[in-house]
Write a protein that holds these residues in place. Structure first.
Motif, PDB file in Angstrom:
ATOM      1  N   GLU A 135     182.052  89.011  44.995  1.00 34.71           N
ATOM      2  CA  GLU A 135     181.875  88.994  43.539  1.00 34.71           C
ATOM      3  C   GLU A 135     180.950  90.134  43.112  1.00 34.71           C
ATOM      4  OE1 GLU A 135     183.064  87.009  41.165  1.00 34.71           O
ATOM      5  OE2 GLU A 135     183.275  84.944  41.861  1.00 34.71           O
ATOM      6  N   ASN A 136     179.824  90.251  43.804  1.00 35.33           N
ATOM      7  CA  ASN A 136     178.855  91.276  43.437  1.00 35.33           C
ATOM      8  C   ASN A 136     179.438  92.674  43.569  1.00 35.33           C
ATOM      9  OD1 ASN A 136     177.070  89.241  42.969  1.00 35.33           O
ATOM     10  ND2 ASN A 136     176.033  89.428  44.956  1.00 35.33           N
ATOM     11  N   LEU A 137     180.174  92.875  44.666  1.00 32.00           N
ATOM     12  CA  LEU A 137     180.785  94.189  44.870  1.00 32.00           C
ATOM     13  C   LEU A 137     181.776  94.489  43.755  1.00 32.00           C
ATOM     14  CD1 LEU A 137     181.413  94.163  48.709  1.00 32.00           C
ATOM     15  CD2 LEU A 137     180.080  95.859  47.452  1.00 32.00           C
ATOM     16  N   TYR A 138     182.582  93.482  43.410  1.00 34.96           N
ATOM     17  CA  TYR A 138     183.601  93.699  42.392  1.00 34.96           C
ATOM     18  C   TYR A 138     182.962  93.991  41.034  1.00 34.96           C
ATOM     19  CZ  TYR A 138     187.822  93.494  39.705  1.00 34.96           C
ATOM     20  OH  TYR A 138     188.853  93.850  38.889  1.00 34.96           O
ATOM     21  N   MET A 139     182.009  93.139  40.647  1.00 37.03           N
ATOM     22  CA  MET A 139     181.377  93.302  39.339  1.00 37.03           C
ATOM     23  C   MET A 139     180.592  94.605  39.260  1.00 37.03           C
ATOM     24  SD  MET A 139     182.411  90.820  37.678  1.00 37.03           S
ATOM     25  CE  MET A 139     183.523  89.637  38.381  1.00 37.03           C
ATOM     26  N   GLY A 140     180.134  95.073  40.432  1.00 38.81           N
ATOM     27  CA  GLY A 140     179.409  96.345  40.451  1.00 38.81           C
ATOM     28  C   GLY A 140     180.276  97.498  39.968  1.00 38.81           C
ATOM     29  N   VAL A 141     181.567  97.407  40.204  1.00 44.12           N
ATOM     30  CA  VAL A 141     182.466  98.489  39.795  1.00 44.12           C
ATOM     31  C   VAL A 141     183.102  98.187  38.442  1.00 44.12           C
ATOM     32  CG1 VAL A 141     184.434  99.893  40.489  1.00 44.12           C
ATOM     33  CG2 VAL A 141     182.975  98.891  42.236  1.00 44.12           C
ATOM     34  N   ASP A 142     183.423  96.916  38.197  1.00 46.67           N
ATOM     35  CA  ASP A 142     184.153  96.541  36.984  1.00 46.67           C
ATOM     36  C   ASP A 142     183.332  95.539  36.176  1.00 46.67           C
ATOM     37  OD1 ASP A 142     185.918  95.842  35.043  1.00 46.67           O
ATOM     38  OD2 ASP A 142     187.361  94.860  36.360  1.00 46.67           O
ATOM     39  N   PRO A 143     182.455  96.010  35.292  1.00 47.96           N
ATOM     40  CA  PRO A 143     181.545  95.103  34.596  1.00 47.96           C
ATOM     41  C   PRO A 143     182.131  94.482  33.346  1.00 47.96           C
ATOM     42  CG  PRO A 143     180.994  97.357  34.071  1.00 47.96           C
ATOM     43  CD  PRO A 143     182.253  97.400  34.889  1.00 47.96           C
ATOM     44  N   SER A 144     183.452  94.440  33.194  1.00 45.83           N
ATOM     45  CA  SER A 144     183.981  93.917  31.943  1.00 45.83           C
ATOM     46  C   SER A 144     184.392  92.456  32.065  1.00 45.83           C
ATOM     47  CB  SER A 144     185.164  94.760  31.485  1.00 45.83           C
ATOM     48  OG  SER A 144     186.085  94.888  32.532  1.00 45.83           O
ATOM     49  N   ASN A 145     183.989  91.817  33.155  1.00 47.89           N
ATOM     50  CA  ASN A 145     184.319  90.410  33.343  1.00 47.89           C
ATOM     51  C   ASN A 145     183.086  89.636  33.774  1.00 47.89           C
ATOM     52  OD1 ASN A 145     187.321  90.512  33.028  1.00 47.89           O
ATOM     53  ND2 ASN A 145     187.083  91.980  34.674  1.00 47.89           N
ATOM     54  N   VAL A 146     183.286  88.348  34.018  1.00 41.40           N
ATOM     55  CA  VAL A 146     182.186  87.490  34.420  1.00 41.40           C
ATOM     56  C   VAL A 146     182.572  86.823  35.736  1.00 41.40           C
ATOM     57  CG1 VAL A 146     180.777  85.519  33.772  1.00 41.40           C
ATOM     58  CG2 VAL A 146     181.648  87.044  32.004  1.00 41.40           C
ATOM     59  N   ALA A 147     181.644  86.816  36.709  1.00 44.96           N
ATOM     60  CA  ALA A 147     181.946  86.214  38.008  1.00 44.96           C
ATOM     61  C   ALA A 147     182.096  84.702  37.875  1.00 44.96           C
ATOM     62  CB  ALA A 147     180.849  86.543  39.004  1.00 44.96           C
ATOM     63  N   VAL A 148     182.995  84.126  38.696  1.00 45.65           N
ATOM     64  CA  VAL A 148     183.176  82.677  38.648  1.00 45.65           C
ATOM     65  C   VAL A 148     182.237  81.994  39.637  1.00 45.65           C
ATOM     66  CG1 VAL A 148     184.831  80.799  38.948  1.00 45.65           C
ATOM     67  CG2 VAL A 148     185.584  82.953  37.978  1.00 45.65           C
TER      68      VAL A 148
END
Lengths: 314, 308, 440
Positions: free
Chosen positions: C353-366
């Motif tokens: 989740e952290n890796l993904y959100m680090g690149v794509d900040p337009s969503n919210v982790a579940v």
């Protein structure tokens, strides 16, 4: 089938066959006709017949064991309880009439005008044929930026000319079919032009000269000499026009956003796509729609072909 | 319609020696014709030029000032971005691998069938012609489900397809293109071939030429304008097709160029100027084909042979 | 057959040489083209490689593609298993999902939660992953767990991120004109009226072309607010008639709202509509957090805010939030089941989740253990909104049969919005098709 019978009287009249076909000739003919025939059978007719069969079933396209025979139910539903069906039929007819009456004759007219030794003829041809060369993505994109309600070219020009309210060309169900037809005509004209031009290139210019010597003007020469003499090409143009109109799909699909039928621009081909392509498909229902389209197309084309060939053989 | 055909035909035969080509232009009427054709050509070009203009402008500019505005900066940046962002070179190559064999196969096979039905008076030629033509009348959507099932059943050796199936392989796409397009080409070519005088081929039969020589050396060259027109059209259709690969290919990297464009179409954010640039780039190969073949249907058969 | 000549005989000399070279040349090109795939196809094959997991991704946009690459790269480092990613653009992926899953699918693939996931689970095109959830379960809320199960109660889905739908606006516009955030329907319509008087388009609106899905946000919220979560879900799953009195009520509300829609919406893309909000031509927009991707000027981002869709009926309040969830599933017959299970467990963890959100900040982790420290203001507010929700819905075309929505409901709605008068006729039209999609 009747065409078989109609051919028979033709051969003996004109010429005696000079030589029988040798074994090598037969092998050659069998191979070159056999391969495409086989491909056509396996890849086109077999699936098509399977689809006709599926049109009497209810199937989600996943497990073969889920195919359920429903008889004529799909057809009954389509004719009586499928709101977009009759509008789609109507739009297909409008499409056919429009295409046959405007862009097709216009394309022939342009081909005739361009088939002479004038300067720049290549430039003119290229410009008019260009829409055909472009991919649908480009075509769809081009017309979107023309029809865009806020900053499209068309509304920009109109508002510059003093018209107030922006017009929703592709969104208004009363307008959008015509907007798409204009885009389609933009492509179709070049298509017909190029087919006809190729036909005219095979046409003997001496005939035109003869007509000119007889005092015929350009229009008369075309109508009395060129047009009748190009009958095989005329048949192509007619069949192409009918086929394109009945199967009209891609430009509407692209201008509709690539998601299926839109209010005001329903077409049979789009309804088929709606039901067959996508996450939850109704293969049987979609196939039944396709069979309807198929029957209509076949009737139109066969009636025409049989008639032309029969006339010719007499 | 039919009655008028015969008399001029005889005339043409007698005049075949005169290599005049088109009649002499009549200068008086040319200006009007140029105005008319030039006007139409320009009108036809307007939409395309508008797209080119859009593709040259940065997104920020059009987002701020709208598309109907004077440019605040013109650059080829959208083109270079589209080229690199969508992996276009790779998809171009995929399309080449599909289009060239498919177009050549279609033309060769349909010419053969057209030759057969238009040259030999076997009883079933019209039936055969109809069989081919009707095949092209079937909407592609009708075929897709059974075809997909069929493709899943046909095994291919590993050196042909890494899926070991006709499904998810270029071969499958080429095969369906050929089978599907053959009908139309057969129809068109047989109609053109019917305008070729039979005496030509019959003369060669008397000379003892085998049928394949007749086909390759006499009939095919005579159909050059029709071939050029068809090759152009078929290249365009096959190159631009996205439908077959939608259901018959499931590896993104094997898809044709049309999917490179889809890659530019963002899920939530779309830059229309970038897409305009990408779309225009994809049109280049078909334009090249058109320009390469244009001479063939411009010069035409009669003029070419007359000069020879 | 006719055989009249209308053309002089071509002379043989002129023909021969050029024709031969043409034929030979073209055959040569053809052979070269035919040869090429043979070369490139060598080596590949479906034989299971225990060191490789295949991953089918719909993230073809630059950002998600990079984000997925970061995640799978880290997984390879972590586990020693190679991930072979097959990227197909979002649209094509969705359209061909059914043939993809029955053909030769990748082991793990991206997909959406909701009815859309359950449908493929029910059709046995997905593999249950209860063993994965034993490892990752502790990181997820009950709502997220519920969302990941098929109708048979087994787990089929690993969520990655979600994003809320709400009413977005520009703070500066509200401040400058003295608008206040509305909480109830009457406040909302009063505000819209005021905006109209002030020369704004109250509600940015664009559902032309392929964007008709965007109108469902308003419909879903109106139905949820007026009739509650249970009715909405029943309606979406085809369990109640669309001609129900309650749906009529929803349409009545929508008719009122549509009076405030931007003109010419039927031909506009949602992006252009969103742009009009950014340009201060529209006052509000019912849209998802992905609106943020439309912003090109970073200074603007801080000026964007949202409020939850207003309350219509106090019994239902604002308890439901529409938050579509994207994640992963396991295909029916994975070639490398063990490796795929490992990959899914990794994807469901906080690190991914952290890796993904680090690149794509337009969503919210579940995943509740994901690091929220780097969230921007909008992400924080979104996470809070979702966390406070009593019910989470997925969106019209994900909670229902997507075919039903896209071929029946959406065309009906868009046509109706052009002339929003006779709601009854529209509902009857929709109802006539319901049984075709929801039978068993």
């Amino acid at each position: 089938m009747s065409p078989v019978r109609t051919v028979r009287p033709a051969p003996p009249s004109k010429r005696a066959r000079p030589r029988r076909l040798g074994p090598g000739d037969r092998v050659f003919l069998t191979v070159i006709v056999g391969i495409p025939l086989l491909a056509l059978l396996v890849f086109v007719w077999l699936p098509a017949l399977a689809s006709v069969g599926l049109s009497f079933t209810n199937w989600d396209g996943i497990a073969l064991s889920d195919i359920r025979w429903t008889g004529l139910d799909n057809y009954r539903e389509i004719f009586t309880n499928y709101p977009p069906f009759w509008p789609a039929v109507q739009h297909n007819v409008v499409w056919l009439l429009f295409t046959a009456l405007l862009p097709t004759p216009f394309g022939i007219f342009l081909a005739y005008q361009l088939d002479r030794k004038i300067r720049f003829t290549r430039i003119y041809q290229t410009a008019i044929f260009l829409p055909m060369v472009l991919s649908l993505a480009v075509v769809g994109f081009i017309w979107e930026i023309i029809y865009n309600p806020d900053n499209g070219l068309l509304n920009g020009i109109l508002s510059g000319a003093g018209s107030g309210q922006p017009i929703d060309w592709l969104g208004d169900p009363d307008l959008n079919l015509w907007a798409v037809l204009v885009a389609s005509a933009w492509r179709h004209t070049g298509y017909i032009m190029i087919l006809y031009l190729a036909g005219l290139k095979g046409f003997d210019p001496a005939l035109k000269e003869a007509a000119a010597l007889d005092g015929a003007n350009g229009r008369q020469t075309f109508l009395r000499v060129v047009f009748p003499a190009l009958k095989p090409v005329n048949i192509i143009i007619l069949v192409v026009t009918v086929m394109e109109s009945l199967r009209a799909f891609d430009i509407v699909y692209v201008l509709g956003g690539g998601t299926g039928s839109k209010p005001g621009m329903e077409l049979l081909s789009l309804l088929i796509t709606d039901n067959i392509i996508g996450e939850s498909s109704h293969i049987g229902y979609g196939s039944a729609l396709a069979v309807v389209l198929l029957v209509v197309s076949l009737l139109a084309i066969c009636a025409f072909l049989v008639q032309t060939f029969r006339k010719e053989d007499k | 319609m039919t009655a008028t055909v015969t008399p001029p035909a005889a005339g043409s035969r007698t005049r075949r020696a005169t290599p005049t080509g088109d009649g002499p232009p009549r200068p008086g009427r040319q200006t009007g014709r140029h105005l008319l054709l030039g006007g139409i050509a320009l009108l036809w070009l307007v939409p395309l030029l508008w797209a080119v203009y859009t593709s040259l402008r940065p997104y920020e500019d059009t987002a701020k000032h709208g598309y109907l505005s004077w440019p605040h900066g013109i650059s080829l940046e959208n083109f270079s971005n589209a080229w690199s962002q969508s992996g276009m070179p790779h998809f171009f190559w995929n399309s080449v691998l599909i289009t060239i064999p498919a177009v050549l196969g279609t033309l060769l096979f349909s010419a053969a069938v057209a030759f057969f039905v238009s040259r030999f008076d076997f009883r079933w030629n019209i039936a055969l012609l109809m069989f081919f033509t009707a095949g092209n009348l079937l909407p592609a959507q009708v075929l897709i489900t059974p075809l997909y099932r069929l493709y899943l059943q046909v095994p291919l050796p590993g050196w042909m397809s890494d899926s070991f199936l006709l499904y998810d392989s270029v071969w499958g796409i080429i095969a369906i293109h050929i089978a599907y397009q053959c009908g139309f080409c057969t129809f068109v070519l047989s109609n053109y071939m019917r305008t070729i005088p039979k005496e030509i081929t019959e003369a060669s039969l008397v000379d003892g030429a085998p049928v394949w020589r007749q086909f390759f050396q006499i009939v095919l060259p005579l159909c050059r304008p029709a071939f050029a027109a068809l090759a152009t059209l078929e290249s365009i259709w096959i190159y631009n097709d996205f439908f077959w690969s939608l259901a018959l290919i499931d590896t993104g990297d094997k898809r044709p160029i049309t999917s490179a464009l889809a890659n530019l179409q963002g899920q939530y954010f779309t830059n229309p100027n970038l897409i305009a640039a990408g779309a225009l780039l994809t049109a280049i190969p078909t334009l090249l084909v058109y320009f390469a073949l244009q001479r063939q249907f411009i010069s035409g058969l009669t003029i070419g042979s007359g000069k020879g | 057959m006719t055989q009249q000549s209308r053309r002089p005989f071509p002379t043989r000399e002129a023909r021969e040489p050029s024709r031969r070279t043409v034929v030979r040349g073209s055959l040569g090109v053809g052979a070269a083209a035919l040869g090429a795939p043979l070369l490139s196809a060598c080596g590949g094959g479906p034989a299971a490689d225990p060191k490789t997991v295949t991953f089918g991704s719909n993230g073809a946009d630059a950002t998600p593609e990079k984000a997925y690459a970061a995640v799978t790269g880290a997984f390879t480092e972590d586990s020693g298993l190679k991930v072979k990613t097959n990227t197909v653009d979002h649209d094509t992926f969705q359209k061909s999902i059914s043939t993809y899953l029955q053909g030769t699918p990748d082991d793990v693939f991206t997909w959406f939660a909701g009815y859309r996931m359950q449908y493929f689970a029910k059709k046995k095109l997905a593999h249950p992953i209860d063993d994965v959830w034993e490892k990752i379960g502790s990181g997820f809320s009950d709502a997220a767990k519920q969302l990941s199960k098929g109708e048979d109660g087994k787990y089929y889905f690993v969520p990655l991120y979600n994003y809320p739908w709400a009413v977005f606006y520009r703070k500066s516009v509200f401040k400058q004109r003295g608008y206040e955030v509305p909480r109830t329907w009457s406040e909302f319509t009063a505000l819209a009226k005021k905006m109209k008087k002030d020369g704004l388009s109250p509600i940015a609106s664009g559902y032309g072309g392929g964007d008709s899905w965007s109108i469902l946000g308003a419909f879903d919220y109106l139905n949820l607010r007026a009739n509650g979560y249970d009715f909405h879900m029943d309606l979406m799953r085809g369990e109640v008639a669309w001609t129900d009195r309650r749906t009529t009520k929803t349409l009545d509300l929508w008719r009122e709202l549509s009076g405030f829609y931007q003109q010419g919406a039927g031909g506009r893309s949602w992006q252009d509509a969103a742009q009009s909000l950014l340009d201060k031509e529209s006052g509000m927009a019912v849209i998802g957090l992905f609106l943020g991707q439309q912003i090109t000027d970073e200074k603007l981002r801080a000026d964007i805010d949202f409020f939850p869709f207003p309350e219509v009926d106090p019994t239902h309040g604002q308890e439901a939030v529409e938050a579509p969830t994207d994640g992963f599933m396991l295909s029916r017959k994975p070639k490398n089941l063990k490796g795929a299970t490992k990959l899914l467990a990794y994807l469901g963890g906080a690190e991914a989740e952290n890796l993904y959100m680090g690149v794509d900040p337009s969503n919210v982790a579940v995943n509740s253990r994901a690091d929220t420290g780097k969230y921007n203001a909008l992400q924080k507010k979104s996470a809070d909104l979702i966390a406070s929700a009593k019910h989470i819905t997925q969106f019209g075309d994900r909670d229902s049969d997507p075919g039903f929505i896209s071929t029946v409901v959406l065309p009906g709605f868009t046509q109706w919005l052009g002339h929003p008068d006779d709601g009854a006729a529209l509902l009857k039209k929709i109802e006539s098709q319901r049984s075709r999609f929801f039978t068993a």
